[in-house]
Design an enzyme around this catalytic site. Structure first.
Site, PDB file in Angstrom:
ATOM      1  N   CYS B 212      20.850   8.645  -8.215  1.00  9.30           N
ATOM      2  CA  CYS B 212      19.812   8.661  -7.128  1.00  9.30           C
ATOM      3  C   CYS B 212      20.930   9.144  -5.924  1.00  9.30           C
ATOM      4  CB  CYS B 212      19.136   7.494  -6.790  1.00  9.30           C
ATOM      5  SG  CYS B 212      20.221   5.970  -6.636  1.00  9.30           S
ATOM      6  N   HIS B 526      20.536   1.242  -4.475  1.00  6.84           N
ATOM      7  CA  HIS B 526      19.381   2.442  -4.765  1.00  6.84           C
ATOM      8  C   HIS B 526      19.358   3.435  -3.421  1.00  6.84           C
ATOM      9  CE1 HIS B 526      16.570   4.686  -6.535  1.00  6.84           C
ATOM     10  NE2 HIS B 526      15.611   4.335  -5.740  1.00  6.84           N
TER      11      HIS B 526
END
Lengths: 132, 576
Positions: B212, B526
């Protein structure tokens, strides 16, 4: 010798002058800044800060579904599994790999990373010697 | 020449006055009738001998002293007032109380070198007067001659030629070429109309296993207007490039030497194809790992490191190809630098004598420390700090971080940090101040949220919220503005603000178009990117693309913020 009372008065007077001088300096500078149009637009900045404070309150609100919900569909109406299931061929070894596990595969396949061990074959050592 | 600002800013006033050759955003107030009358026919010489009596303290303000250490008294009352004025027309000195009684109108505040009009009872301003003051101040700051003020700009600072926007449509020959050399994109299987209601380049990116960090930066770059335009205009055609390099590589027996720019081209083609299924940037990952060997592992990487590495990869390949070795600052070497590269100016000033040493360095982004703003504002520069009392705590803001970045910093508390002053010929305590000499087309601000302390052997994440604006005016951080503030905000064409004024007025306004955020802990977090397209905000969370309200974006924890120059920003276009 001057008395303590006089000293206090002198000190006080001196302080007043210093303070007054500083105030004058600041006023003069601010006057120039304002006249020359260099002052920042404080209204806009206040507005931005207010908007961001409101935004943070909304995010923190547990009943706010938009901020905290899990995804059901994306804007195109699609759903996706937690691990990407697309399959394609590894460009290093040619094997078919699942997208969501491609990175760990590639790491070993390319011989990079801590956990990978470089497979040394006669051809790879010969190539390494040639390239040096 | 009207600005497209949604809100009133001081820039609007600068368009109203018809002054040419101004410093960025300065308006020269018209003189009062008394000042105008005084100057009429005398011009610069009006202020006469008093301008020769300017004394400048190192790094301090200018004052008027006819003899060294002269002490003034008011001619009328004999007091040592806080404000004493030296008349420009005669030798009289008056305090503010007795100034109105004096026969002449214009005088100079002796301690602050400011003009005063006794009829208006106010401080007044004059360009010629200010210029003379600045030249005195700059002489003090140099080894005899203006250097830091009129320093030759960095060699690689090419003046950007302004080209008027002309709408273009293909003529019949071009239309024929387009028709014969292109194929239509396949329509979608789903309801075509609903898919085309969204911007074309909106597409999810599959997470390939802790990637990510890469997806978030790629989403921002895919929507960086000048970069997107470059690749969509076929400026780096991967087929042509591979063909050229295929022959070359066969000689070297090195078949895997891939071009990151080609993979970027492939990425753009895929993402802007109109197909809405998420794309797996596997080939790109493979290419990038070849370039950035040390970062190639399965662990979560830092998005900012990836950003730098990717731009470096594009630069390296293009430079090798075209044998261009321009310095990065000019942005002539490759598209990555053309878009992101700016020039920072660093001034180191001796606190004893005021001598200033100036250096220029290219930068591809600006990394900012996340510190809470101080309660008190600075008053010496053009900025006045706002008190941000929200939640009874001071909220850090991007603007506050930029203020901090361009604030003079004192060096020399340790003896080894003392700067060798060329005029004093010894090491002295000094002040260092950064400013932006040239703004890039796209400014990327990186907030240092990850602290790695090799001493303490720990790393931690700074989770603190930082407010960031949707529109950002960078003019207070330009070298010309910082210099002007350092010299008392005088009316003068400071470094780089000569004929480029108009450009700077326009080009220092930026619009936010992408925010990369990090949530979670340092090593188990994240990355998500928020994109602003056609004034709607979209959240790109790997393969999930959803639309969000702008207030959500205001509340996120920004890690990297991407701003593009306003004139390149498309507010409300159709599909892009």
């Amino acid at each position: 010798m001057s008395s303590p009372a006089e000293n206090t008065q002198l000190a006080s007077h001196l302080f007043d002058e210093l303070l007054g001088s500083i105030i004058m300096d600041v006023s003069s500078e601010c006057h120039r800044i304002a006249r020359l149009g260099l002052d920042r637009n404080l209204d806009d900045e206040e507005e931005e800060l207010k908007l961001s404070a409101q935004a943070r309150a909304r995010v923190a609100d547990p009943s706010n579904s938009e901020a905290n919900s899990k995804y059901v569909v994306d804007i195109f109406g699609q759903t996706h599994p937690p691990v990407a299931t697309e399959i394609f061929d590894c460009m290093n070894c040619g094997r078919a790999i699942v997208a969501g596990r491609f990175a760990p595969h590639l790491e070993k396949c390319m011989g990079k990373g801590r956990k990978a061990r470089v497979k040394s074959t006669r051809s790879s050592t010969a190539a390494a010697a040639h390239n040096r | 020449m009207s600005s497209n600002s949604d809100h009133q800013t001081h820039h609007d006033r600068s368009f109203v006055s018809n002054q040419q050759h101004q410093s960025t955003a300065v308006i020269v107030p018209p003189p009062c009738s008394h000042l105008a009358e005084f100057k009429a026919g005398r011009g610069v010489a009006a202020f006469g001998k008093l301008l020769e009596c300017i004394q400048v303290r190192p790094l301090g303000r200018a004052s008027v002293r006819r003899q060294a250490n002269e002490i003034f008294h008011c001619g009328a009352c004999g007091q040592l007032s806080l404000r004493l004025y030296a008349c420009v027309s005669c030798p009289a000195i008056v305090c503010e109380i007795h100034a109105p009684d004096h026969e002449h109108e214009i005088s100079i505040d002796v301690d602050r070198a400011e003009l005063f009009c006794r009829s208006c009872g106010d401080q007044v301003y004059d360009r010629d007067f200010d210029s003379a003051i600045v030249l005195s101040q700059s002489a003090a700051a140099t080894l005899g001659g203006c250097n830091s003020l009129c320093a030759p700009p960095p060699e690689n600072l090419r003046k950007r030629r302004r080209v008027d926007y002309r709408p273009w449509t293909p003529d019949s020959r071009e239309r024929a070429l387009l028709g014969s050399n292109s194929t239509l994109l396949p329509g979608n299987d789903e309801d075509t109309s609903s898919n085309w209601n969204f911007p074309v380049g909106l597409k999810g990116l599959n997470n390939l296993g802790n990637t990510c960090f890469m997806n978030s930066v790629l989403q921002a770059l895919l929507h960086t207007p000048p970069l997107r335009n470059y690749f969509l205009s076929d400026r780096h055609n991967r087929f042509v490039c591979q063909q050229k390099n295929g022959a070359h590589e066969r000689k070297n027996k090195n078949p895997q030497r891939l071009c990151l720019a080609c993979d970027t081209d492939a990425l753009f083609s895929a993402v802007f194809s109109g197909d809405r299924k998420p794309y797996s940037p596997a080939r790109f990952l493979y290419s990038w790992w070849q370039h950035a060997g040390n970062l190639a592992n399965y662990e979560m990487q830092d998005a900012h490191e990836f950003f730098i590495s990717m731009l470096d990869g594009i630069h390296e390949k293009v430079e090798k190809d075209e044998k261009k070795s321009h310095s990065q600052g000019s942005g002539e070497c490759c598209i990555a630098h053309r878009v992101f590269s700016g020039i920072l100016r660093s001034d180191v000033m001796c606190t004893a004598c005021g001598f200033t040493s100036t250096t220029y360095d290219p930068c591809i982004d600006i990394s900012l420390d996340l510190i809470p703003p101080e309660p008190s504002g600075r008053n010496t520069n053009t900025n006045t700090k706002t008190k941000t009392k929200i939640d009874s705590q001071l909220t850090p803001t991007l603007v506050g971080c930029l203020d901090q970045f361009t604030r003079p910093e004192r060096l020399g508390s340790d003896s080894d940090q003392k700067f060798f002053c060329q005029r004093c010929k010894i090491r002295q305590e000094s002040l260092k101040q950064m400013s932006i000499r040239k703004l890039p087309l796209v400014s990327c601000f990186h907030i240092k949220r990850f602290e790695h302390s090799p001493v303490k052997k720990l790393s931690r994440k700074v989770d603190r919220y930082m407010q960031f604006p949707f529109s950002l005016d960078m003019s207070p951080y330009l070298s010309s503005s910082i210099l002007r503030g350092r010299f008392g905000n005088r009316i003068f064409a400071f470094d780089g603000s000569g004929n480029e004024n108009e450009e700077q007025d326009f080009s220092s306004e930026f619009e936010l178009f992408a925010v990369v955020t990090h949530t979670g802990k340092l090593d188990a977090g994240h990355y998500v990117t928020y994109l602003r397209l056609s004034n709607e905000w979209y959240k790109c969370d790997d393969c999930w693309v959803t639309r969000v309200n702008e207030s959500i974006v205001r509340g996120v924890q920004g890690y990297m913020m991407f701003y593009v120059q306003k004139m390149l920003f498309y507010k409300a276009t159709d599909k892009i």
